[in-house]
Design a protein around this motif. Structure first.
Motif: not given
Length: 312
Positions: A7-11
């Motif tokens: 799942v892509a999330v903000p850094r």
């Protein structure tokens, strides 16, 4: 073999904290408890948020660290124990461009799947290019990139999917996380007609002609939430580099800016008007990439009622 769901999330920042808070709450309240002993999701989420807030304070010059950035990076990314997160270094945009430690990834074993949160600078674009089936990002980016502009204004998160052209992207919004601040219309009281008690709202803008001060990257967003008819006769202007947004809006007379309490706007003599659109972290899904495991993860983060409101 247990399926791993990336799942892509903000850094960094508020959107990542919203994801971690929602994850900790839902795991605690549901049957998705970690199947591997020793993984405390709530403590893990709190630790990641605390480290990133500390590193932000260092990058801003508000904190001083005894260890250098590489020593801190090695300490945070100790992978000797299961479930430990990894971090990475980026150049911060602040003066001097300091190296800043940001989130990279963590894998959390759940009931039936392994959830792998992976940091990306632009999660929404990573979904658009089919790198991920699921991801989190600000709803603002959806408005800026793929939402169609129409005469009628866009007023809620629930209306986003209806404005996305399916020929443009397979990404759809599943649910919001509720970490809401608003794009708010604000203006100088003397901008009203003599004796008028009109509030600063969409109807006021429809009759208004003149400058409207906004952040430079938000032209398309503002057009979407006001409607293309309302912005006829409007001239967008922007704060000069380093200038406080509310001060620039006070000079222009009318503007749109993200507000929480509005106290700074009032200090500049501005009156808060209509809350035009929520700036909120949203869960997104690439329909072409979704698997059964991805559906389980989406259900973990979003209630069925939330998802049904966004179904087209």
């Amino acid at each position: 073999m247990t399926e791993t769901i990336p799942v892509a999330v903000p850094r960094k920042g508020r959107p990542l904290e919203a994801v971690l808070d929602r994850l900790a709450t839902r795991v605690e309240d549901s049957h998705h408890a970690p199947e591997r002993e020793g993984v405390d999701v709530a403590s893990l989420a709190d630790s990641i948020s605390s480290i990133l807030r500390y590193e932000k304070a260092i990058a801003k010059g508000e904190q001083t660290a005894a260890d250098d950035v590489y020593e801190r990076l090695a300490e945070y990314s100790d992978l000797s124990a299961p479930g430990r997160p990894e971090y990475t270094l980026l150049r911060d945009a602040r003066k001097g461009r300091p190296r800043r430690i940001v989130f990279d990834s963590v894998t959390i074993p759940l009931d039936g799947v392994e959830l792998q949160l992976i940091g990306r600078e632009e999660p929404f674009r990573a979904l658009r290019t089919h790198e991920f089936a699921l991801g989190f990002d600000s709803a603002d980016l959806v408005l800026e990139e793929v939402v169609g502009l129409r005469a009628e204004p866009l007023e809620s998160i629930a209306d986003l999917n209806a404005r996305i052209d399916p020929r443009d992207t397979d990404v759809r919004v599943v649910a919001g996380l509720g970490d809401t601040v608003y794009h708010t219309l604000m203006g100088q009281p003397d901008l009203r007609r003599d004796g008028s008690e009109d509030s600063f709202d969409r109807e006021f803008v429809r009759e208004y002609e003149g400058p409207l001060c906004i952040s430079p990257r938000y032209e398309r967003l503002v057009e979407a939430v006001l409607g293309t008819d309302a912005v006829e006769g409007i001239e967008f202007c922007y704060p000069e580099n380093g200038r406080e947004e509310e001060a620039a809006i006070a000079d222009a007379g009318l503007g749109v800016y993200l507000t929480v309490t509005g106290s700074t706007a009032r200090e500049h003599g501005l009156e808060l008007g209509e809350q035009l659109f929520p700036s909120e972290t949203v869960l997104m899904e690439n329909l072409a990439e979704t698997s059964g495991g991805a559906g389980l993860v989406a259900d973990l983060f979003a209630d069925a009622s939330e998802q049904s409101e966004l179904t087209v």
